[in-house]
Scaffold this motif. Structure first.
Motif, PDB file in Angstrom:
ATOM      1  N   UNK A 110       0.822  -1.209   0.000  1.00 57.54           N
ATOM      2  CA  UNK A 110       0.000   0.000   0.000  1.00 57.54           C
ATOM      3  C   UNK A 110       0.859   1.263   0.000  1.00 57.54           C
ATOM      4  N   UNK A 111       2.181   1.110  -0.027  1.00 61.06           N
ATOM      5  CA  UNK A 111       3.093   2.254  -0.018  1.00 61.06           C
ATOM      6  C   UNK A 111       3.611   2.545  -1.418  1.00 61.06           C
ATOM      7  N   UNK A 112       3.911   3.816  -1.672  1.00 57.57           N
ATOM      8  CA  UNK A 112       4.405   4.233  -2.976  1.00 57.57           C
ATOM      9  C   UNK A 112       5.825   4.779  -2.866  1.00 57.57           C
ATOM     10  N   UNK A 113       6.476   4.906  -4.025  1.00 55.80           N
ATOM     11  CA  UNK A 113       7.830   5.440  -4.108  1.00 55.80           C
ATOM     12  C   UNK A 113       7.879   6.516  -5.184  1.00 55.80           C
ATOM     13  N   UNK A 114       8.744   7.489  -4.978  1.00 55.35           N
ATOM     14  CA  UNK A 114       9.034   8.502  -5.997  1.00 55.35           C
ATOM     15  C   UNK A 114      10.528   8.461  -6.267  1.00 55.35           C
ATOM     16  N   UNK A 115      10.893   8.235  -7.523  1.00 57.99           N
ATOM     17  CA  UNK A 115      12.287   8.218  -7.943  1.00 57.99           C
ATOM     18  C   UNK A 115      12.596   9.552  -8.620  1.00 57.99           C
ATOM     19  N   UNK A 116      13.611  10.234  -8.130  1.00 52.65           N
ATOM     20  CA  UNK A 116      14.011  11.523  -8.680  1.00 52.65           C
ATOM     21  C   UNK A 116      15.451  11.415  -9.175  1.00 52.65           C
ATOM     22  N   UNK A 117      15.614  11.188 -10.503  1.00 51.38           N
ATOM     23  CA  UNK A 117      16.936  11.008 -11.093  1.00 51.38           C
ATOM     24  C   UNK A 117      17.494  12.380 -11.498  1.00 51.38           C
ATOM     25  N   UNK A 118      18.643  12.735 -10.949  1.00 54.15           N
ATOM     26  CA  UNK A 118      19.311  13.977 -11.320  1.00 54.15           C
ATOM     27  C   UNK A 118      20.180  13.733 -12.554  1.00 54.15           C
ATOM     28  N   UNK A 123      15.289   8.699  -3.715  1.00 45.66           N
ATOM     29  CA  UNK A 123      14.109   7.842  -3.692  1.00 45.66           C
ATOM     30  C   UNK A 123      13.309   8.143  -2.433  1.00 45.66           C
ATOM     31  N   UNK A 124      12.037   8.470  -2.630  1.00 48.05           N
ATOM     32  CA  UNK A 124      11.135   8.720  -1.506  1.00 48.05           C
ATOM     33  C   UNK A 124      10.280   7.492  -1.254  1.00 48.05           C
ATOM     34  N   UNK A 125      10.175   7.098   0.018  1.00 44.60           N
ATOM     35  CA  UNK A 125       9.316   5.992   0.420  1.00 44.60           C
ATOM     36  C   UNK A 125       8.221   6.527   1.324  1.00 44.60           C
ATOM     37  N   UNK A 126       6.954   6.245   0.986  1.00 40.64           N
ATOM     38  CA  UNK A 126       5.857   6.725   1.827  1.00 40.64           C
ATOM     39  C   UNK A 126       5.801   5.988   3.159  1.00 40.64           C
ATOM     40  N   UNK A 127       6.448   4.832   3.237  1.00 35.68           N
ATOM     41  CA  UNK A 127       6.448   4.087   4.492  1.00 35.68           C
ATOM     42  C   UNK A 127       7.295   4.786   5.541  1.00 35.68           C
ATOM     43  N   UNK A 146       8.535   7.937   4.957  1.00 36.57           N
ATOM     44  CA  UNK A 146       8.303   9.352   4.714  1.00 36.57           C
ATOM     45  C   UNK A 146       9.622  10.139   4.708  1.00 36.57           C
ATOM     46  N   UNK A 147      10.562   9.651   3.931  1.00 39.22           N
ATOM     47  CA  UNK A 147      11.850  10.317   3.837  1.00 39.22           C
ATOM     48  C   UNK A 147      12.482  10.016   2.493  1.00 39.22           C
ATOM     49  N   UNK A 148      13.419  10.873   2.085  1.00 42.81           N
ATOM     50  CA  UNK A 148      14.194  10.679   0.861  1.00 42.81           C
ATOM     51  C   UNK A 148      15.495   9.960   1.190  1.00 42.81           C
ATOM     52  N   UNK A 149      15.867   9.037   0.334  1.00 40.58           N
ATOM     53  CA  UNK A 149      17.162   8.364   0.428  1.00 40.58           C
ATOM     54  C   UNK A 149      17.943   8.704  -0.830  1.00 40.58           C
ATOM     55  N   UNK A 150      19.161   9.199  -0.674  1.00 40.74           N
ATOM     56  CA  UNK A 150      19.975   9.638  -1.812  1.00 40.74           C
ATOM     57  C   UNK A 150      21.109   8.663  -2.080  1.00 40.74           C
ATOM     58  N   UNK A 151      21.286   8.334  -3.353  1.00 41.01           N
ATOM     59  CA  UNK A 151      22.412   7.516  -3.798  1.00 41.01           C
ATOM     60  C   UNK A 151      23.232   8.391  -4.734  1.00 41.01           C
ATOM     61  N   UNK A 152      24.327   8.969  -4.212  1.00 31.92           N
ATOM     62  CA  UNK A 152      25.135   9.899  -5.003  1.00 31.92           C
ATOM     63  C   UNK A 152      26.286   9.212  -5.721  1.00 31.92           C
ATOM     64  N   UNK A 153      26.346   7.875  -5.661  1.00 35.73           N
ATOM     65  CA  UNK A 153      27.379   7.129  -6.382  1.00 35.73           C
ATOM     66  C   UNK A 153      26.744   6.417  -7.560  1.00 35.73           C
ATOM     67  N   UNK A 210      10.628  14.243   8.055  1.00 36.55           N
ATOM     68  CA  UNK A 210      11.611  13.336   7.470  1.00 36.55           C
ATOM     69  C   UNK A 210      12.785  14.074   6.857  1.00 36.55           C
ATOM     70  N   UNK A 211      13.972  13.545   7.056  1.00 37.48           N
ATOM     71  CA  UNK A 211      15.183  14.149   6.513  1.00 37.48           C
ATOM     72  C   UNK A 211      15.709  13.291   5.377  1.00 37.48           C
ATOM     73  N   UNK A 212      16.689  13.797   4.692  1.00 37.90           N
ATOM     74  CA  UNK A 212      17.278  13.072   3.576  1.00 37.90           C
ATOM     75  C   UNK A 212      18.459  12.266   4.058  1.00 37.90           C
ATOM     76  N   UNK A 213      18.479  10.989   3.737  1.00 39.86           N
ATOM     77  CA  UNK A 213      19.535  10.075   4.163  1.00 39.86           C
ATOM     78  C   UNK A 213      20.357   9.683   2.960  1.00 39.86           C
TER      79      UNK A 213
END
Length: 451
Positions: free
Chosen positions: A220-228, A245-249, A251-258, A445-448
Protein backbone atom coordinates in the motif's frame (compact mmCIF):
# COMPACT_ATOMS: atom_id res chain seq x y z
CA UNK A 1 -31.86 -6.15 7.87
CA UNK A 2 -29.29 -8.14 9.81
CA UNK A 3 -27.84 -11.32 8.36
CA UNK A 4 -26.25 -13.73 10.82
CA UNK A 5 -23.64 -16.12 9.43
CA UNK A 6 -22.50 -18.72 12.01
CA UNK A 7 -18.69 -18.92 11.84
CA UNK A 8 -17.68 -22.52 11.00
CA UNK A 9 -21.27 -23.68 10.45
CA UNK A 10 -21.97 -22.20 7.03
CA UNK A 11 -22.51 -24.93 4.45
CA UNK A 12 -22.99 -23.77 0.90
CA UNK A 13 -23.47 -26.11 -2.04
CA UNK A 14 -23.67 -25.37 -5.76
CA UNK A 15 -27.43 -24.88 -5.57
CA UNK A 16 -27.08 -22.28 -2.81
CA UNK A 17 -24.52 -20.35 -4.84
CA UNK A 18 -26.91 -20.26 -7.79
CA UNK A 19 -29.70 -18.98 -5.51
CA UNK A 20 -27.95 -15.86 -4.34
CA UNK A 21 -30.67 -13.33 -5.19
CA UNK A 22 -30.41 -10.92 -8.06
CA UNK A 23 -33.96 -9.50 -8.18
CA UNK A 24 -36.25 -7.74 -5.75
CA UNK A 25 -38.39 -10.13 -3.70
CA UNK A 26 -36.32 -13.29 -4.13
CA UNK A 27 -35.65 -15.39 -1.05
CA UNK A 28 -32.51 -17.22 -0.02
CA UNK A 29 -31.31 -19.29 2.92
CA UNK A 30 -28.69 -18.34 5.51
CA UNK A 31 -28.13 -21.20 7.92
CA UNK A 32 -31.69 -22.35 8.65
CA UNK A 33 -33.37 -19.00 8.06
CA UNK A 34 -35.15 -17.78 4.98
CA UNK A 35 -34.44 -14.13 4.22
CA UNK A 36 -36.63 -12.09 1.91
CA UNK A 37 -34.61 -10.01 -0.51
CA UNK A 38 -35.23 -6.29 -1.02
CA UNK A 39 -33.39 -3.94 -3.33
CA UNK A 40 -32.18 -1.75 -0.47
CA UNK A 41 -30.60 -4.77 1.23
CA UNK A 42 -28.60 -5.95 -1.78
CA UNK A 43 -25.37 -4.08 -1.14
CA UNK A 44 -25.37 -4.70 2.63
CA UNK A 45 -26.09 -8.40 2.23
CA UNK A 46 -23.36 -8.99 -0.34
CA UNK A 47 -20.85 -6.99 1.69
CA UNK A 48 -21.57 -9.12 4.77
CA UNK A 49 -21.19 -12.30 2.72
CA UNK A 50 -17.89 -11.08 1.32
CA UNK A 51 -16.44 -9.93 4.63
CA UNK A 52 -17.63 -13.15 6.30
CA UNK A 53 -15.65 -15.24 3.82
CA UNK A 54 -12.28 -14.42 5.34
CA UNK A 55 -13.48 -14.91 8.92
CA UNK A 56 -15.09 -18.24 8.03
CA UNK A 57 -12.00 -19.59 6.31
CA UNK A 58 -9.74 -18.48 9.16
CA UNK A 59 -12.07 -20.11 11.65
CA UNK A 60 -12.24 -23.32 9.63
CA UNK A 61 -8.47 -23.40 9.27
CA UNK A 62 -7.92 -22.97 13.00
CA UNK A 63 -10.48 -25.58 13.95
CA UNK A 64 -9.25 -28.13 11.44
CA UNK A 65 -5.68 -27.67 12.63
CA UNK A 66 -6.78 -28.33 16.20
CA UNK A 67 -8.86 -31.35 15.04
CA UNK A 68 -11.91 -29.96 16.84
CA UNK A 69 -14.08 -29.56 13.75
CA UNK A 70 -15.53 -32.05 11.31
CA UNK A 71 -16.44 -29.36 8.78
CA UNK A 72 -14.50 -29.70 5.55
CA UNK A 73 -16.45 -27.29 3.32
CA UNK A 74 -15.18 -23.83 2.36
CA UNK A 75 -16.44 -21.30 -0.14
CA UNK A 76 -15.25 -22.08 -3.64
CA UNK A 77 -13.70 -19.49 -5.96
CA UNK A 78 -16.80 -19.64 -8.16
CA UNK A 79 -19.01 -18.66 -5.24
CA UNK A 80 -16.63 -15.91 -4.11
CA UNK A 81 -16.65 -14.45 -7.63
CA UNK A 82 -20.43 -14.74 -7.71
CA UNK A 83 -20.64 -12.74 -4.48
CA UNK A 84 -18.10 -10.13 -5.48
CA UNK A 85 -19.73 -9.60 -8.87
CA UNK A 86 -22.82 -8.25 -7.07
CA UNK A 87 -20.98 -5.63 -5.04
CA UNK A 88 -20.58 -1.97 -5.92
CA UNK A 89 -17.43 -1.24 -7.91
CA UNK A 90 -15.69 0.66 -5.11
CA UNK A 91 -16.28 -2.18 -2.65
CA UNK A 92 -14.92 -4.74 -5.09
CA UNK A 93 -11.74 -2.70 -5.55
CA UNK A 94 -11.25 -2.56 -1.79
CA UNK A 95 -11.89 -6.29 -1.34
CA UNK A 96 -9.09 -6.96 -3.82
CA UNK A 97 -6.71 -6.12 -0.97
CA UNK A 98 -8.28 -8.56 1.54
CA UNK A 99 -5.98 -11.48 0.78
CA UNK A 100 -3.75 -12.91 -1.93
CA UNK A 101 -6.31 -15.50 -3.01
CA UNK A 102 -8.87 -12.77 -3.71
CA UNK A 103 -6.31 -10.63 -5.51
CA UNK A 104 -5.46 -13.56 -7.79
CA UNK A 105 -9.10 -13.79 -8.89
CA UNK A 106 -8.88 -10.32 -10.44
CA UNK A 107 -5.96 -11.33 -12.65
CA UNK A 108 -7.32 -14.74 -13.60
CA UNK A 109 -8.35 -14.73 -17.26
CA UNK A 110 -11.52 -16.71 -16.53
CA UNK A 111 -12.76 -14.85 -13.46
CA UNK A 112 -11.76 -11.30 -14.43
CA UNK A 113 -14.45 -11.26 -17.14
CA UNK A 114 -17.11 -11.93 -14.46
CA UNK A 115 -15.92 -9.25 -12.03
CA UNK A 116 -16.60 -5.54 -12.44
CA UNK A 117 -13.61 -3.67 -13.81
CA UNK A 118 -12.38 -0.28 -12.79
CA UNK A 119 -12.98 2.42 -15.39
CA UNK A 120 -9.90 3.49 -17.28
CA UNK A 121 -8.68 6.29 -19.49
CA UNK A 122 -5.77 8.52 -20.48
CA UNK A 123 -4.74 11.33 -18.17
CA UNK A 124 -3.26 14.58 -19.51
CA UNK A 125 -2.86 18.25 -18.66
CA UNK A 126 -4.61 20.82 -20.81
CA UNK A 127 -2.00 23.09 -22.37
CA UNK A 128 -4.37 26.08 -22.39
CA UNK A 129 -5.61 26.34 -18.79
CA UNK A 130 -3.43 23.74 -17.05
CA UNK A 131 -6.40 21.69 -15.81
CA UNK A 132 -6.12 17.92 -15.49
CA UNK A 133 -8.31 16.09 -18.00
CA UNK A 134 -9.08 12.46 -18.69
CA UNK A 135 -10.16 10.82 -21.91
CA UNK A 136 -12.24 7.74 -21.08
CA UNK A 137 -12.17 4.49 -22.94
CA UNK A 138 -15.15 4.04 -25.28
CA UNK A 139 -16.78 1.75 -22.68
CA UNK A 140 -15.53 3.80 -19.71
CA UNK A 141 -17.64 4.36 -16.60
CA UNK A 142 -19.11 7.82 -16.15
CA UNK A 143 -18.00 7.90 -12.50
CA UNK A 144 -14.35 8.32 -13.38
CA UNK A 145 -13.10 11.84 -12.77
CA UNK A 146 -9.99 13.81 -11.86
CA UNK A 147 -11.44 16.89 -10.18
CA UNK A 148 -8.77 18.36 -7.91
CA UNK A 149 -11.01 20.91 -6.17
CA UNK A 150 -10.26 19.23 -2.83
CA UNK A 151 -6.58 20.20 -3.06
CA UNK A 152 -5.19 23.54 -1.88
CA UNK A 153 -4.30 25.88 -4.72
CA UNK A 154 -0.59 25.56 -5.37
CA UNK A 155 1.24 27.70 -7.89
CA UNK A 156 2.25 26.12 -11.18
CA UNK A 157 0.68 22.75 -10.49
CA UNK A 158 2.20 20.43 -13.10
CA UNK A 159 1.33 16.83 -13.95
CA UNK A 160 4.44 14.64 -13.77
CA UNK A 161 3.41 11.00 -13.59
CA UNK A 162 0.63 8.55 -12.76
CA UNK A 163 0.85 5.04 -11.35
CA UNK A 164 -2.08 2.71 -10.57
CA UNK A 165 -4.47 5.48 -9.55
CA UNK A 166 -2.02 7.81 -7.78
CA UNK A 167 -0.86 11.04 -9.46
CA UNK A 168 2.44 12.88 -9.02
CA UNK A 169 2.60 16.68 -9.33
CA UNK A 170 5.22 19.36 -8.89
CA UNK A 171 4.17 22.74 -7.59
CA UNK A 172 5.56 26.20 -6.96
CA UNK A 173 6.21 27.24 -3.40
CA UNK A 174 7.82 30.02 -1.38
CA UNK A 175 10.31 27.59 0.06
CA UNK A 176 13.73 28.74 1.17
CA UNK A 177 15.23 26.26 -1.28
CA UNK A 178 13.90 27.35 -4.70
CA UNK A 179 16.16 24.87 -6.53
CA UNK A 180 14.58 21.89 -4.78
CA UNK A 181 11.83 19.77 -6.25
CA UNK A 182 8.47 20.09 -4.53
CA UNK A 183 6.25 17.06 -5.09
CA UNK A 184 2.66 16.23 -4.23
CA UNK A 185 1.07 12.78 -4.56
CA UNK A 186 -2.71 12.74 -4.71
CA UNK A 187 -5.51 10.22 -5.13
CA UNK A 188 -8.52 11.79 -6.89
CA UNK A 189 -10.74 8.79 -6.13
CA UNK A 190 -10.45 9.26 -2.34
CA UNK A 191 -9.74 13.03 -2.52
CA UNK A 192 -6.51 12.71 -0.53
CA UNK A 193 -3.13 14.29 -1.08
CA UNK A 194 0.32 14.19 0.51
CA UNK A 195 2.97 16.89 0.19
CA UNK A 196 6.43 15.29 0.13
CA UNK A 197 9.45 16.81 1.86
CA UNK A 198 11.61 18.94 -0.43
CA UNK A 199 14.51 17.29 -2.20
CA UNK A 200 18.10 18.50 -2.05
CA UNK A 201 18.88 21.65 -4.10
CA UNK A 202 19.96 20.86 -7.63
CA UNK A 203 23.48 21.52 -8.85
CA UNK A 204 23.81 24.32 -11.41
CA UNK A 205 23.20 23.05 -14.92
CA UNK A 206 21.43 19.90 -13.79
CA UNK A 207 17.86 18.74 -14.27
CA UNK A 208 15.76 15.85 -13.00
CA UNK A 209 13.51 13.03 -14.21
CA UNK A 210 10.85 12.10 -11.65
CA UNK A 211 8.72 8.94 -11.60
CA UNK A 212 5.97 7.66 -9.33
CA UNK A 213 6.05 3.91 -8.59
CA UNK A 214 3.06 2.23 -6.97
CA UNK A 215 1.77 -1.34 -7.09
CA UNK A 216 -1.18 -1.97 -4.75
CA UNK A 217 -1.09 -5.73 -5.37
CA UNK A 218 2.14 -5.98 -3.37
CA UNK A 219 2.14 -2.96 -1.03
CA UNK A 220 0.00 0.00 0.00
CA UNK A 221 3.09 2.25 -0.02
CA UNK A 222 4.40 4.23 -2.98
CA UNK A 223 7.83 5.44 -4.11
CA UNK A 224 9.03 8.50 -6.00
CA UNK A 225 12.29 8.22 -7.94
CA UNK A 226 14.01 11.52 -8.68
CA UNK A 227 16.94 11.01 -11.09
CA UNK A 228 19.31 13.98 -11.32
CA UNK A 229 20.89 14.43 -14.74
CA UNK A 230 23.48 16.81 -16.24
CA UNK A 231 25.45 17.09 -19.45
CA UNK A 232 28.80 15.32 -19.35
CA UNK A 233 31.76 17.64 -20.09
CA UNK A 234 33.53 14.73 -21.83
CA UNK A 235 30.90 13.17 -24.11
CA UNK A 236 28.34 15.98 -24.24
CA UNK A 237 25.44 13.60 -23.47
CA UNK A 238 23.26 13.72 -20.38
CA UNK A 239 24.35 11.42 -17.58
CA UNK A 240 22.55 10.41 -14.40
CA UNK A 241 24.65 11.58 -11.48
CA UNK A 242 22.38 10.84 -8.53
CA UNK A 243 19.04 9.34 -7.60
CA UNK A 244 16.84 10.30 -4.67
CA UNK A 245 14.11 7.84 -3.69
CA UNK A 246 11.14 8.72 -1.51
CA UNK A 247 9.32 5.99 0.42
CA UNK A 248 5.86 6.72 1.83
CA UNK A 249 6.45 4.09 4.49
CA UNK A 250 9.39 5.95 6.06
CA UNK A 251 8.30 9.35 4.71
CA UNK A 252 11.85 10.32 3.84
CA UNK A 253 14.19 10.68 0.86
CA UNK A 254 17.16 8.36 0.43
CA UNK A 255 19.97 9.64 -1.81
CA UNK A 256 22.41 7.52 -3.80
CA UNK A 257 25.13 9.90 -5.00
CA UNK A 258 27.38 7.13 -6.38
CA UNK A 259 25.03 6.50 -9.25
CA UNK A 260 26.81 8.08 -12.24
CA UNK A 261 25.92 6.35 -15.48
CA UNK A 262 25.44 7.31 -19.11
CA UNK A 263 22.34 5.16 -19.49
CA UNK A 264 19.71 7.14 -21.39
CA UNK A 265 16.39 6.29 -19.77
CA UNK A 266 12.93 6.41 -21.33
CA UNK A 267 10.77 7.08 -18.26
CA UNK A 268 7.29 6.37 -19.64
CA UNK A 269 5.82 3.90 -19.14
CA UNK A 270 7.62 2.17 -16.29
CA UNK A 271 6.69 -0.80 -14.12
CA UNK A 272 7.08 -1.54 -10.40
CA UNK A 273 7.15 -5.28 -9.66
CA UNK A 274 8.21 -7.08 -6.48
CA UNK A 275 10.09 -4.05 -5.18
CA UNK A 276 11.95 -3.35 -8.45
CA UNK A 277 11.39 -0.44 -10.84
CA UNK A 278 11.84 -1.33 -14.52
CA UNK A 279 12.60 1.31 -17.18
CA UNK A 280 13.35 1.07 -20.86
CA UNK A 281 16.55 2.60 -22.25
CA UNK A 282 17.56 4.00 -25.64
CA UNK A 283 20.07 1.14 -25.93
CA UNK A 284 17.20 -1.39 -26.28
CA UNK A 285 17.57 -2.75 -22.79
CA UNK A 286 15.80 -2.67 -19.44
CA UNK A 287 17.22 -0.71 -16.52
CA UNK A 288 16.16 -2.17 -13.15
CA UNK A 289 16.62 -0.53 -9.76
CA UNK A 290 15.48 -1.80 -6.38
CA UNK A 291 13.37 0.23 -4.02
CA UNK A 292 15.19 1.13 -0.78
CA UNK A 293 14.97 -1.23 2.14
CA UNK A 294 15.90 -0.38 5.72
CA UNK A 295 17.88 -3.62 6.06
CA UNK A 296 19.98 -3.05 2.92
CA UNK A 297 22.87 -0.56 2.96
CA UNK A 298 22.86 -0.22 -0.84
CA UNK A 299 20.49 0.07 -3.80
CA UNK A 300 20.99 -2.72 -6.30
CA UNK A 301 20.64 -1.86 -10.00
CA UNK A 302 21.29 -3.77 -13.23
CA UNK A 303 20.37 -3.96 -16.93
CA UNK A 304 19.27 -6.76 -19.25
CA UNK A 305 18.38 -7.01 -22.93
CA UNK A 306 14.96 -6.54 -24.48
CA UNK A 307 13.53 -8.87 -27.13
CA UNK A 308 12.63 -7.77 -30.64
CA UNK A 309 14.47 -5.61 -33.17
CA UNK A 310 17.08 -3.06 -32.16
CA UNK A 311 17.95 -1.66 -35.60
CA UNK A 312 18.25 2.14 -36.01
CA UNK A 313 14.91 2.24 -37.84
CA UNK A 314 13.12 1.18 -34.68
CA UNK A 315 14.22 4.35 -32.95
CA UNK A 316 11.03 5.69 -34.53
CA UNK A 317 8.85 2.76 -33.42
CA UNK A 318 9.36 2.65 -29.69
CA UNK A 319 8.14 -0.29 -27.65
CA UNK A 320 6.94 -0.07 -24.07
CA UNK A 321 6.91 -2.07 -20.85
CA UNK A 322 3.81 -3.32 -19.06
CA UNK A 323 2.66 -5.65 -16.32
CA UNK A 324 0.04 -8.37 -16.17
CA UNK A 325 -0.63 -10.86 -13.36
CA UNK A 326 2.60 -9.84 -11.65
CA UNK A 327 4.75 -10.57 -14.73
CA UNK A 328 6.80 -8.07 -16.74
CA UNK A 329 5.72 -7.74 -20.38
CA UNK A 330 7.14 -5.87 -23.36
CA UNK A 331 5.37 -4.75 -26.55
CA UNK A 332 7.11 -3.56 -29.72
CA UNK A 333 6.29 -3.29 -33.44
CA UNK A 334 8.41 -5.32 -35.82
CA UNK A 335 10.82 -3.64 -38.23
CA UNK A 336 8.12 -2.65 -40.77
CA UNK A 337 5.45 -1.76 -38.22
CA UNK A 338 2.96 -4.29 -39.60
CA UNK A 339 2.80 -6.39 -36.43
CA UNK A 340 2.77 -5.66 -32.71
CA UNK A 341 4.58 -8.38 -30.78
CA UNK A 342 4.18 -8.97 -27.05
CA UNK A 343 6.64 -10.88 -24.86
CA UNK A 344 6.60 -11.90 -21.23
CA UNK A 345 9.65 -12.32 -19.02
CA UNK A 346 9.84 -15.83 -17.63
CA UNK A 347 11.13 -15.32 -14.10
CA UNK A 348 12.49 -18.83 -13.71
CA UNK A 349 14.90 -18.61 -16.66
CA UNK A 350 14.96 -14.80 -17.12
CA UNK A 351 14.10 -15.26 -20.79
CA UNK A 352 11.51 -13.57 -22.98
CA UNK A 353 8.75 -15.63 -24.63
CA UNK A 354 6.24 -14.42 -27.23
CA UNK A 355 2.58 -14.26 -26.18
CA UNK A 356 0.83 -12.18 -28.89
CA UNK A 357 1.29 -11.01 -32.48
CA UNK A 358 -1.24 -8.32 -33.45
CA UNK A 359 -1.83 -7.27 -37.05
CA UNK A 360 -1.59 -3.51 -37.57
CA UNK A 361 -2.26 -3.96 -41.31
CA UNK A 362 -5.82 -5.05 -40.55
CA UNK A 363 -6.25 -2.36 -37.88
CA UNK A 364 -5.11 0.61 -40.00
CA UNK A 365 -6.28 -0.83 -43.31
CA UNK A 366 -3.01 -0.26 -45.14
CA UNK A 367 0.21 -2.19 -45.58
CA UNK A 368 2.86 0.55 -45.58
CA UNK A 369 3.26 1.80 -42.01
CA UNK A 370 6.97 2.72 -42.03
CA UNK A 371 8.51 5.12 -44.52
CA UNK A 372 12.05 6.19 -45.32
CA UNK A 373 15.08 6.00 -47.55
CA UNK A 374 16.52 2.46 -47.54
CA UNK A 375 20.04 3.92 -47.77
CA UNK A 376 19.71 6.19 -44.72
CA UNK A 377 18.46 6.09 -41.13
CA UNK A 378 15.88 8.81 -41.75
CA UNK A 379 12.79 6.69 -41.13
CA UNK A 380 9.35 7.52 -39.77
CA UNK A 381 6.37 5.44 -38.62
CA UNK A 382 2.67 6.11 -38.96
CA UNK A 383 2.04 5.35 -35.30
CA UNK A 384 3.73 5.22 -31.94
CA UNK A 385 2.99 3.29 -28.75
CA UNK A 386 1.77 4.91 -25.53
CA UNK A 387 0.87 2.02 -23.20
CA UNK A 388 -1.07 -1.22 -22.98
CA UNK A 389 -3.20 -3.20 -20.52
CA UNK A 390 -3.40 -6.93 -21.14
CA UNK A 391 -6.05 -7.51 -18.46
CA UNK A 392 -8.39 -5.16 -20.33
CA UNK A 393 -6.94 -6.30 -23.67
CA UNK A 394 -6.31 -2.73 -24.80
CA UNK A 395 -3.37 -0.96 -26.50
CA UNK A 396 -2.99 2.81 -26.79
CA UNK A 397 -1.44 4.17 -29.99
CA UNK A 398 -0.67 7.64 -31.29
CA UNK A 399 -1.69 7.89 -34.94
CA UNK A 400 0.86 10.32 -36.38
CA UNK A 401 -1.03 10.63 -39.67
CA UNK A 402 -4.21 12.01 -38.10
CA UNK A 403 -2.54 13.30 -34.88
CA UNK A 404 -5.09 11.33 -32.88
CA UNK A 405 -4.79 8.88 -30.01
CA UNK A 406 -6.49 5.56 -30.71
CA UNK A 407 -7.27 2.52 -28.61
CA UNK A 408 -6.74 -0.93 -30.12
CA UNK A 409 -8.76 -3.90 -28.89
CA UNK A 410 -6.71 -7.09 -28.70
CA UNK A 411 -9.94 -9.08 -28.64
CA UNK A 412 -11.58 -7.58 -31.75
CA UNK A 413 -8.57 -6.16 -33.62
CA UNK A 414 -10.37 -2.83 -34.08
CA UNK A 415 -9.14 0.74 -33.62
CA UNK A 416 -11.25 3.35 -31.83
CA UNK A 417 -10.48 7.07 -31.83
CA UNK A 418 -10.05 8.70 -28.41
CA UNK A 419 -9.37 12.24 -29.58
CA UNK A 420 -6.63 14.78 -30.16
CA UNK A 421 -4.60 14.06 -27.04
CA UNK A 422 -0.96 14.79 -26.16
CA UNK A 423 1.55 12.05 -26.92
CA UNK A 424 2.65 12.05 -23.28
CA UNK A 425 -0.83 11.07 -22.01
CA UNK A 426 -0.70 8.71 -19.01
CA UNK A 427 -2.76 5.58 -18.47
CA UNK A 428 -5.05 6.02 -15.45
CA UNK A 429 -7.30 3.67 -13.46
CA UNK A 430 -8.84 4.89 -10.17
CA UNK A 431 -7.74 3.44 -6.85
CA UNK A 432 -10.25 3.67 -3.98
CA UNK A 433 -8.14 2.66 -1.01
CA UNK A 434 -7.03 5.43 1.33
CA UNK A 435 -3.43 6.35 2.10
CA UNK A 436 -1.90 4.56 5.09
CA UNK A 437 -1.82 6.66 8.26
CA UNK A 438 1.39 8.65 8.57
CA UNK A 439 2.71 9.36 12.05
CA UNK A 440 3.18 13.02 12.91
CA UNK A 441 6.91 12.68 13.54
CA UNK A 442 7.38 11.28 10.01
CA UNK A 443 6.47 14.63 8.48
CA UNK A 444 9.84 15.89 9.63
CA UNK A 445 11.61 13.34 7.47
CA UNK A 446 15.18 14.15 6.51
CA UNK A 447 17.28 13.07 3.58
CA UNK A 448 19.53 10.08 4.16
CA UNK A 449 22.55 9.33 2.00
CA UNK A 450 23.40 5.80 1.00
CA UNK A 451 27.01 4.71 1.58
Amino acid sequence: MAIVVPSAHLRVGPSHGANIPRRHGEAYVVGRREVRWTESDRGAACCQFASAYTAINLSLKGEMNSKKSKCTCTLTDDLVVSILSRLPLKSVCRFKCVCKSWASLFSDQYYCTKLPRRPAGLLYQDSNNGSIQIAKLPSGNSEIGTSLSFMPHHENLKLVDCSNGLILFTHGTKSDSPDSSHFIVCNPATQEWIALPDTCPRVNGSDYIAMLAFNPSSSCHFFVFNFQKRRSPHSGVFVITEVEIFSSEDFTWIADDAFETEIMMIPMPHVLLHGVLYLRTVEHSVFAIETPHMYKPWIHRWTFELPGDSCPMNNYIWGCLGESSGILHYMQPNYDGCWLNIWRLESRHQQWSTTHSLSMIDAFGRGALVHGNPFSVDWSADYGMLSFDLEREIVFLHDRVSSKVRSYSIRTGKLCEMGDLPRNSLYYVPYWRKFPVVEEDQYCGSLISMP
